[in-house]
Design a protein around this motif. Sequence first.
Motif, short mmCIF file in Angstrom:
data_model
loop_
_atom_site.label_atom_id
_atom_site.label_comp_id
_atom_site.label_asym_id
_atom_site.label_seq_id
_atom_site.Cartn_x
_atom_site.Cartn_y
_atom_site.Cartn_z
N UNK A 1 48.79 31.40 43.75
CA UNK A 1 48.05 32.65 43.86
C UNK A 1 46.55 32.40 43.65
N UNK A 2 46.24 31.63 42.59
CA UNK A 2 44.84 31.36 42.26
C UNK A 2 44.15 30.56 43.36
N UNK A 3 44.85 29.65 43.99
CA UNK A 3 44.24 28.87 45.07
C UNK A 3 43.83 29.77 46.24
N UNK A 4 44.59 30.81 46.49
CA UNK A 4 44.31 31.72 47.60
C UNK A 4 43.38 32.86 47.22
N UNK A 5 43.19 33.09 45.93
CA UNK A 5 42.40 34.24 45.47
C UNK A 5 40.94 34.12 45.91
N UNK A 6 40.46 35.16 46.54
CA UNK A 6 39.06 35.25 46.94
C UNK A 6 38.43 36.36 46.10
N UNK A 7 37.85 35.97 44.98
CA UNK A 7 37.28 36.93 44.04
C UNK A 7 36.03 36.31 43.44
N UNK A 8 34.94 37.07 43.32
CA UNK A 8 33.71 36.48 42.77
C UNK A 8 33.85 36.00 41.32
N UNK A 9 34.84 36.49 40.59
CA UNK A 9 35.03 36.08 39.19
C UNK A 9 36.31 35.27 39.00
N UNK A 10 36.67 34.53 40.02
CA UNK A 10 37.86 33.68 39.96
C UNK A 10 37.79 32.71 38.78
N UNK A 11 36.62 32.15 38.53
CA UNK A 11 36.42 31.22 37.42
C UNK A 11 36.68 31.92 36.08
N UNK A 12 36.31 33.16 35.96
CA UNK A 12 36.56 33.95 34.76
C UNK A 12 38.06 34.12 34.54
N UNK A 13 38.77 34.49 35.59
CA UNK A 13 40.22 34.66 35.49
C UNK A 13 40.90 33.36 35.11
N UNK A 14 40.47 32.26 35.69
CA UNK A 14 41.06 30.95 35.36
C UNK A 14 40.83 30.61 33.89
N UNK A 15 39.64 30.89 33.38
CA UNK A 15 39.35 30.63 31.97
C UNK A 15 40.20 31.52 31.06
N UNK A 16 40.37 32.77 31.44
CA UNK A 16 41.20 33.69 30.65
C UNK A 16 42.66 33.23 30.63
N UNK A 17 43.15 32.74 31.75
CA UNK A 17 44.52 32.19 31.80
C UNK A 17 44.67 31.08 30.78
N UNK A 18 43.74 30.15 30.80
CA UNK A 18 43.83 29.00 29.88
C UNK A 18 43.81 29.45 28.43
N UNK A 19 42.96 30.39 28.11
CA UNK A 19 42.86 30.89 26.73
C UNK A 19 44.17 31.54 26.31
N UNK A 20 44.67 32.45 27.12
CA UNK A 20 45.89 33.19 26.76
C UNK A 20 47.07 32.24 26.61
N UNK A 21 47.23 31.32 27.55
CA UNK A 21 48.36 30.39 27.49
C UNK A 21 48.24 29.41 26.32
N UNK A 22 47.03 29.16 25.85
CA UNK A 22 46.83 28.23 24.74
C UNK A 22 47.23 28.81 23.38
#
Length: 142
Positions: free
Chosen positions: A20-41
């Motif tokens: 999903x993330x590879x296909x996501x076209x969003x200006x804050x994609x980097x923000x979402x990826x960082x939030x994923x890492x934080x939550x999963x950690x």
Amino acid sequence: MKAKTAKTAILADSEGVDAYMQKLDHPLKEVLEALRKIILSVDDEIGEHIKWNAPSFLYTGEMKPFDPQKYKRYLIVSNVYQTDCIRLVFLSGAKINDASGLLSGDYADGRRLAFFYSMDEVVVKENALKSAVKTWLALLDK
């Protein structure tokens, strides 16, 4: 032990979220990826999958039986419909005693929202986010 692993595999789908993330076209994609890492950690028993067309986070550990329509496993659902921010929806956020100001809103259904407009905000709010997730895990009816 094997049953728990099988159950976790059904609940969590990080590969699906990666796709999903590879296909996501969003200006804050980097923000979402960082939030994923934080939550999963925060805890090994937090998993992720796509729900409501966005990455969602849930508790994958053992729980008492419950009505699946109550969504008791769900911790956070991300919302990427706005292009100026990433919203994290804490489905039962009203139960979290958040003195940090991370969670906002006063919805009758008990949800609360956290807004992230930039990577700078992710850095500033990281500890508050981790604390909110830990608190919610402690409140789960396991």
